[in-house]
Design a protein around this motif. Structure first.
Motif, PDB file in Angstrom:
ATOM      1  N   LEU A  28     -20.577 -24.801  29.050  1.00  9.93           N
ATOM      2  CA  LEU A  28     -21.653 -25.416  28.273  1.00  9.93           C
ATOM      3  C   LEU A  28     -21.210 -25.694  26.837  1.00  9.93           C
ATOM      4  N   SER A  29     -20.446 -24.782  26.273  1.00  6.82           N
ATOM      5  CA  SER A  29     -19.941 -24.969  24.920  1.00  6.82           C
ATOM      6  C   SER A  29     -18.995 -26.177  24.845  1.00  6.82           C
ATOM      7  N   LEU A  30     -18.088 -26.278  25.827  1.00 11.56           N
ATOM      8  CA  LEU A  30     -17.161 -27.412  25.852  1.00 11.56           C
ATOM      9  C   LEU A  30     -17.882 -28.737  26.066  1.00 11.56           C
ATOM     10  N   LEU A  31     -18.866 -28.739  26.947  1.00 10.48           N
ATOM     11  CA  LEU A  31     -19.629 -29.964  27.160  1.00 10.48           C
ATOM     12  C   LEU A  31     -20.326 -30.393  25.869  1.00 10.48           C
ATOM     13  N   GLY A  32     -20.902 -29.416  25.171  1.00 10.91           N
ATOM     14  CA  GLY A  32     -21.609 -29.729  23.925  1.00 10.91           C
ATOM     15  C   GLY A  32     -20.686 -30.187  22.809  1.00 10.91           C
ATOM     16  N   SER A  33     -19.473 -29.648  22.759  1.00 11.65           N
ATOM     17  CA  SER A  33     -18.575 -29.996  21.656  1.00 11.65           C
ATOM     18  C   SER A  33     -17.695 -31.214  21.950  1.00 11.65           C
ATOM     19  N   HIS A  34     -17.286 -31.412  23.194  1.00 10.63           N
ATOM     20  CA  HIS A  34     -16.359 -32.499  23.516  1.00 10.63           C
ATOM     21  C   HIS A  34     -16.983 -33.672  24.278  1.00 10.63           C
ATOM     22  N   TYR A  35     -18.116 -33.450  24.884  1.00  8.38           N
ATOM     23  CA  TYR A  35     -18.731 -34.509  25.687  1.00  8.38           C
ATOM     24  C   TYR A  35     -20.190 -34.742  25.297  1.00  8.38           C
ATOM     25  N   ARG A  36     -20.472 -34.568  24.009  1.00  6.20           N
ATOM     26  CA  ARG A  36     -21.845 -34.694  23.525  1.00  6.20           C
ATOM     27  C   ARG A  36     -22.410 -36.088  23.804  1.00  6.20           C
ATOM     28  N   ARG A  37     -21.628 -37.118  23.517  1.00  7.38           N
ATOM     29  CA  ARG A  37     -22.111 -38.484  23.733  1.00  7.38           C
ATOM     30  C   ARG A  37     -22.405 -38.724  25.219  1.00  7.38           C
ATOM     31  N   GLY A  38     -21.506 -38.286  26.070  1.00 10.61           N
ATOM     32  CA  GLY A  38     -21.715 -38.433  27.515  1.00 10.61           C
ATOM     33  C   GLY A  38     -22.958 -37.708  27.991  1.00 10.61           C
ATOM     34  N   GLN A  39     -23.213 -36.533  27.427  1.00  9.89           N
ATOM     35  CA  GLN A  39     -24.421 -35.798  27.785  1.00  9.89           C
ATOM     36  C   GLN A  39     -25.669 -36.540  27.314  1.00  9.89           C
ATOM     37  N   GLU A  40     -25.624 -37.034  26.077  1.00  6.09           N
ATOM     38  CA  GLU A  40     -26.778 -37.752  25.532  1.00  6.09           C
ATOM     39  C   GLU A  40     -27.084 -39.008  26.321  1.00  6.09           C
ATOM     40  N   GLU A  41     -26.041 -39.667  26.824  1.00  3.15           N
ATOM     41  CA  GLU A  41     -26.214 -40.892  27.603  1.00  3.15           C
ATOM     42  C   GLU A  41     -26.468 -40.605  29.074  1.00  3.15           C
TER      43      GLU A  41
END
Length: 165
Positions: A28-41
């Motif tokens: 979850l930490s890696l997703l939030g820090s490295h894939y934030r844009r992908g998560q938001e989209e």
């Protein structure tokens, strides 16, 4: 995630569940820090880690292994002998045809059960499923996956893979 020898999964003697929880947090930490844009989209979803525990099936009352080991274990250096009985002997058990099959059957059954439960709880899930093993868990998964019966066609191979998972 399939653990290795013994009930403890790291040098801090944490259980498979505690270690898998750490993987969840790190993911979850890696997703939030490295894939934030992908998560938001909405292009990147959450990665879920599920523990596959085979140790308790081997060392439970059903096999009688722990009771047999206890009868032949010398009382001296009890903590060291208990640690050895709980961990290193798993390697010898895996080399035994009887107990190896018990371990492989338990892992396959647990993976199938977890996959079915996950699909039931998340019917919209269309992503990929991966299996991860640590130490002896890697060997168990390798043996399990390489000894699957396969047919001649691609559809047969897909069906075999689905039946494992």
């Amino acid at each position: 995630m399939v653990h290795g020898i013994g009930p403890a999964c790291d040098i801090r003697f944490r259980s498979i569940i505690q270690c898998v929880n750490d993987f969840r947090s790190a993911s979850l930490s890696l997703l939030g820090s490295h894939y934030r844009r992908g998560q938001e989209e909405g292009r990147v979803g959450r990665v879920e880690f599920l523990p596959v525990n085979w140790h308790s099936a081997l060392h439970g009352d059903a096999t009688g292994v722990d009771e047999d080991i206890q009868r032949i274990t010398l009382p001296s250096i009890s903590r060291l002998r208990h640690f050895t009985n709980d961990t290193l002997l798993d390697l010898f058990f895996y080399n035994s045809p009887t107990y190896c099959q018990t371990i492989v059957d338990t892992v396959a059954s647990e993976v199938n059960k977890l996959h079915s439960l996950f699909k039931h709880r998340h019917p919209e899930f269309t992503g990929a499923v991966s299996v991860v093993g640590h130490s002896l868990g890697s060997l168990i998964l390798f043996d399990l996956l390489t000894n699957q019966k396969t047919g001649s066609g691609e559809a047969d191979r897909d069906e075999v893979t689905r039946s494992l998972l």
